[in-house]
Design an enzyme around this catalytic site. Structure first.
Site, PDB file in Angstrom:
ATOM      1  N   ASP A 122       0.931  -0.671  -0.137  1.00  0.00           N
ATOM      2  CA  ASP A 122       0.049  -0.201   0.493  1.00  0.00           C
ATOM      3  C   ASP A 122       0.916   1.133   0.258  1.00  0.00           C
ATOM      4  OD1 ASP A 122      -2.613   1.550   0.327  1.00  0.00           O
ATOM      5  OD2 ASP A 122      -1.825   2.077   2.298  1.00  0.00           O
ATOM      6  N   ASP A 124      -0.225   4.607   0.014  1.00  0.00           N
ATOM      7  CA  ASP A 124      -0.742   5.892   1.040  1.00  0.00           C
ATOM      8  C   ASP A 124      -0.910   6.391   2.079  1.00  0.00           C
ATOM      9  OD1 ASP A 124      -1.256   7.236  -1.937  1.00  0.00           O
ATOM     10  OD2 ASP A 124      -3.313   6.782  -2.367  1.00  0.00           O
ATOM     11  N   ALA A 263     -15.915  14.997  -8.184  1.00  0.00           N
ATOM     12  CA  ALA A 263     -14.660  15.742  -8.748  1.00  0.00           C
ATOM     13  C   ALA A 263     -13.477  15.277  -7.443  1.00  0.00           C
ATOM     14  CB  ALA A 263     -14.880  17.208  -7.529  1.00  0.00           C
ATOM     15  N   VAL A 267      -9.866  14.269  -9.186  1.00  0.00           N
ATOM     16  CA  VAL A 267      -8.622  14.224  -8.762  1.00  0.00           C
ATOM     17  C   VAL A 267      -7.717  13.001  -9.142  1.00  0.00           C
ATOM     18  CG1 VAL A 267      -7.252  15.503  -6.750  1.00  0.00           C
ATOM     19  CG2 VAL A 267      -9.413  16.372  -7.963  1.00  0.00           C
ATOM     20  N   HIS A 268      -8.310  12.209  -8.108  1.00  0.00           N
ATOM     21  CA  HIS A 268      -6.672  10.999  -8.335  1.00  0.00           C
ATOM     22  C   HIS A 268      -6.828   9.961  -9.250  1.00  0.00           C
ATOM     23  CE1 HIS A 268      -6.442  11.376  -3.797  1.00  0.00           C
ATOM     24  NE2 HIS A 268      -8.111  11.831  -3.642  1.00  0.00           N
TER      25      HIS A 268
END
Length: 288
Positions: A122, A124, A263, A267-268
């Site tokens: 992982d 993040d 939104a 963005v991601h």
């Protein structure tokens, strides 16, 4: 005399646990359970030395009791010596226990690691830890997307991310437009209900929900904002709600959530946030 007889009877219950016929069955665990668990005067967290000392005092007390036959005292002493030896052997037994390999890999299911070709981790908040500036970046990119793609008013571009506002573990009420912080029992915390950026009083909470407790029917319209990436999402939702409240415009709270959510996802998924991070990694990633 009644007290001595009762103690002696209670002590004799321990004798089968330490008898010579059962010495082969002794283990550190059986000694601890038999003597520490059955004898009321010895704490289960006492050390072996403390338990031996307590047993020795009990033997001496029984020796001073003239009502106890000599053969019984001798039998008790033999059992005491056997129990003492068991206690003294506990450290050696623990030393002989196999130690876990500190470099070993332990799993709770069968898996052939030699069949695995790729290992993933992982990223993040595991391999990469982000600075507080990342929340502002996500907030600004999502805000721009809502203005440019969903045609939200240009004035929304003036919104700024407030790091002091959002916390983890919030819920958004898609029907009423409130941000909620619930306790373990599913009740709204006294300081945990906001409509836009305004904190609601207990009276206002009761007027909207009827009670502070969120029932099953009311919970169906709640969405969780649980992780670190939801900070910017929660703040943007609250700012959008506050904008419509201040402008005295009717709005649908569920549509605001859907637009903000889309939104944030853009963005991601589009990679735009990753591109911004790569342009200035020292600003957004914490070195560890």
């Amino acid at each position: 005399m009644a007290s001595s007889s009762s103690s002696f009877t209670f002590f004799r219950r321990l004798l089968p646990l330490c008898s010579s016929k059962q010495r082969a069955k002794f283990s550190p665990f059986s000694v601890r359970e038999g003597l520490g668990g059955a004898f009321r005067g010895f704490s289960s967290v006492s050390s072996p030395e403390q338990k031996i000392s307590a047993l020795k005092e009990e033997v001496r007390r029984l020796e001073d009791d003239s009502s106890v036959p000599d053969d019984e005292i001798e039998k008790i002493r033999r059992e005491f010596d056997a129990a003492k030896q068991c206690f003294l052997k506990i450290p050696d037994a623990l030393k002989r226990m196999p130690k876990m390999n500190p470099q070993g890999i332990y799993v709770n299911r069968n898996i052939r690691l030699d069949h695995i070709q790729v290992y993933g981790f992982d990223y993040d908040y595991t391999l990469a830890h982000y600075a507080a500036n990342l929340q502002s970046l996500i907030y600004d990119l999502a805000k721009e997307y809502m203005v440019n793609e969903f045609r939200y008013p240009e004035v929304c571009m003036n919104f700024k991310y407030d790091p002091t506002f959002p916390i983890r573990g919030l819920y958004y009420d898609k029907r009423r437009g409130c941000l909620l912080k619930l306790d373990f029992f599913g009740s709204i915390e006294l300081d945990g209900c906001f409509y836009g950026r305004r904190k609601l009083s207990v009276e206002e909470i009761n007027e909207i929900y009827g009670t502070r407790h969120i029932g099953r029917d009311q919970a169906r319209v709640l969405v969780g904002l649980m992780d670190f990436f939801c900070f910017s999402e929660a703040c943007l939702i609250a700012d959008m709600v506050q904008f419509f409240v201040d402008a005295k415009l009717d709005f649908d709270a569920s549509y605001i959530y859907q637009d903000v959510r889309k939104a944030i996802q853009h963005v991601h998924i589009s990679g735009v946030v990753h591109q911004k991070i790569l342009l200035d990694p020292h600003r957004y990633i914490v070195k560890n």
